[in-house]
Every structure is written in C-alpha cells, then in structure tokens.
Design an enzyme around this catalytic site. Sequence first.
Site, short mmCIF file in Angstrom:
data_model
loop_
_atom_site.label_atom_id
_atom_site.label_comp_id
_atom_site.label_asym_id
_atom_site.label_seq_id
_atom_site.Cartn_x
_atom_site.Cartn_y
_atom_site.Cartn_z
CD GLN A 98 44.95 33.40 60.89
OE1 GLN A 98 44.66 34.58 60.77
NE2 GLN A 98 46.08 32.99 61.46
CE1 TYR A 175 42.55 38.94 66.41
CE2 TYR A 175 44.22 37.23 66.24
CZ TYR A 175 43.82 38.53 66.02
OH TYR A 175 44.69 39.43 65.44
NE ARG A 347 58.88 39.00 62.56
CZ ARG A 347 59.25 38.94 63.84
NH1 ARG A 347 59.49 40.05 64.51
NH2 ARG A 347 59.37 37.78 64.45
#
Length: 405
Positions: A98, A175, A347
């Site tokens: 990423q 971001y 998760r």
Amino acid sequence: MTSAFSPLQIGPLKLRNRFVKAATNEGMAKGGIVTKGLANFHARIAEGGAALSTVAYCATSPDGRTFLDQAVLDDDSIPDFRALTEGVHKHGAAASAQITHAGSFTFLDKETLKTNRPLSSSGGFNKVGVMSGRYFKKKMDRDDLSTMTDEFVAAALRAKEAGFDAVELHMGHGYLLSQFVSPVYNKRRDDFGGSIEKRMNFPSEVLKKVLDAVGKDLAVIVKYSMTDGPKGNQIDDGIAVAKRLEADGAHMAVLSNGLNVESITAMFGSPLPPTGSGGNAVVKIGSWIQSLTAPKDVVFRESYLRELAQQVRANVNMPLAYLGGVQSLAGVEDAMADGFDTIAMGRALVFDPNFVNDLQTGAITQSGCTACNRCVTMMYTPGGTSCIESPYKPDPKLNKVGASV
C-alpha cells in the site's frame, strides 16, 4: 453465485481465491525498519489461506509517514521487503504494497520532518497539526505535484523490485491523495479543485503514471472512501470516483469509507475505545477527541458498508473489493452474490489469520472478532497490531528496532 474460493485475474495477477487481507496499519516497522514481526505477520496471513496480503502504509518517502514506525519504500528497505514477499509467496499467496503519503496528516516530530508546513491540497490552518505543533499546511504547486507523482512512481518501481505482486494506491481516509479527493480538505479553485472531476485530477495523474510504470507486471489497486462520512463526499461522489478509476484503467478498487479525523466511526462501523487503550499519547488524545464527536448510537453490524458498496457496484464494471465488516461465511456469500470480485478483511484476519482456511474446510462459519477496535490502537504498542482476544499472539521481540528480516 461465484465461489469465494475460486481464482480471479486482477490485471496481470492471478489470485488463488477471492480473499484479500486489507491494509491495517501494523506498527511493526520500528523506526521505519521492516522487522521480522512484520514479515511473519503477513506470512501467517498467507499460510491461513488469504490470496493477497496487503502491507499497510509503505510511505513514498520518509516525509510521507504519519508516524515514525512506518516503513518507507526506499532503496534501503528493498532487501527486507523482498524477504517479506518471499515469505508470503512460500505459502502460495501474493503480496501487495500500500503506497501512501501522509500530506498534512502527519505526527512526525520536528527533528524527523523539519518543515513547519506539510504539503496538502490546500494551504491554511492544519487542524491535524495541532497535535504536532504544525498549525499550517502548504498548498501544493505544480512543481510539488510533479515531484510527488514521481515519488509514487519510484515507490511502485521499488515495490516491483522487492517482489510485490501488486501495489495499492491509498486515496482514502484523509491521507494526501484523499486530501485532493475530499472537499473537507480540498478548497482549490484551479484544475485540481472544485468539482469531483477536478478534485480527482491529481490522484488520477498519479494512478496513470503508476500504471504506465508497473501496470504490465503488477496489479495496480486503488483504495478509496466511498463517502467522507456525514460531511464532505457522499455516495454520488464515491460513484464518480469509481467511474474515474475505471476509465483510468485501475485493476481493482477497494471500497472503504470515512476519514481518520472527522468520521472514523464511518470507517470502522463502530467507535474506537474511548481512551485509546494501548496507544501512545497522540492516539489517546485523538481517541478522546473522537469520543466527543463520534455518534453515540453506532452499533457494529456485519457488512455495515454493504448498501453503499452496492451502489458503486451498480455503476461500474471494474473489479471491486468489498470491505466493511464481513465476519462469517454468510457475509462472504452475500458479498459474492452482490457481484463483488473479492472480499477484503482486516479485523477478522487479525483475530484469526487462519480464518479463510477454516471457512473453506467448514471448521467454522463465524469469526470470533467482536469489532471492539482495540487492534486499531494496539498497533502503537511494542508488539504492533494484534487482538487481545485472539488465540494467535505475535512475538513482540521480533519488532525491535534493528531486528531486520
């Protein structure tokens, strides 16, 4: 209904099944160094059955980090990243890097990031910088945009050299690239601001240059936020972004949601622990601020972004990864029935890296993850990202500074 356990072609990359480990900031690159803990984390995901494991937050440069303990895709990191990708490949899976730049969303100390005005789509007051003493940000000019595009391309080329099979450009969550996409941050009135089409111009420029550089060899994936939350981009904008990504030739889009500061509940489908349990001082302050503004009545439900993602699915033909709380075989089947090409999980795989294998063998049909989000704040502890309720416990000793792969 396509089986989630069937192979899939994403650009030049063939995946063994439809399960993707979503990028979740691991906190296992202490001082920016790729550690054995980080490599083992992703090897374990691969061993557990996922087809693609995404290494979160590989910064384009040291100044592009949010925190000090994030890896940089520079020349020095290539050997250690190569060891990480080899560990993933050993178990028959693919690895994705990423690629990200923080822009004004940075908490680096002033000895590390010396500028008082971090780069962003627009200048003026920097609300994130209140916690790091950088109260203003710099509006990027044409030279800044070109230099930053080159940074993303260079990082993608290094990812290729390090053995990654894919790169994921992060256009969400607040971001740098997201700071152009979102009107919450982008106040420009030139070719890079105003309408959603203009706000996408710089991220689109980065995407096309990265595709030109590595797209024949690596899958080029984009992660973005379908909405910014209650304010900013809404689903019509999210659909427009997907259409632009499809027109630009992105090989797949990962459908996320929300912004780190303004709407983190929209991102996770449930709030962070109110005191930032396990985090550093910045995280605790941020979590406390979130507790003041986050909705009080949000209760986690499986596939909480399904309705938004379905609207995007109905408007584009490109491969899409559903992301947002899939925790069971039924949730997987729903995503496949909705026409999504892959299921991205965070998760559930932090709780149990073997989740995919266990679903396929029928050993389980439901994850034990409770979406308490303590794994989100655990990334800033010595052991990095982990689940306090999980039977799988990584070894924190592997994450020491200098413990290179």
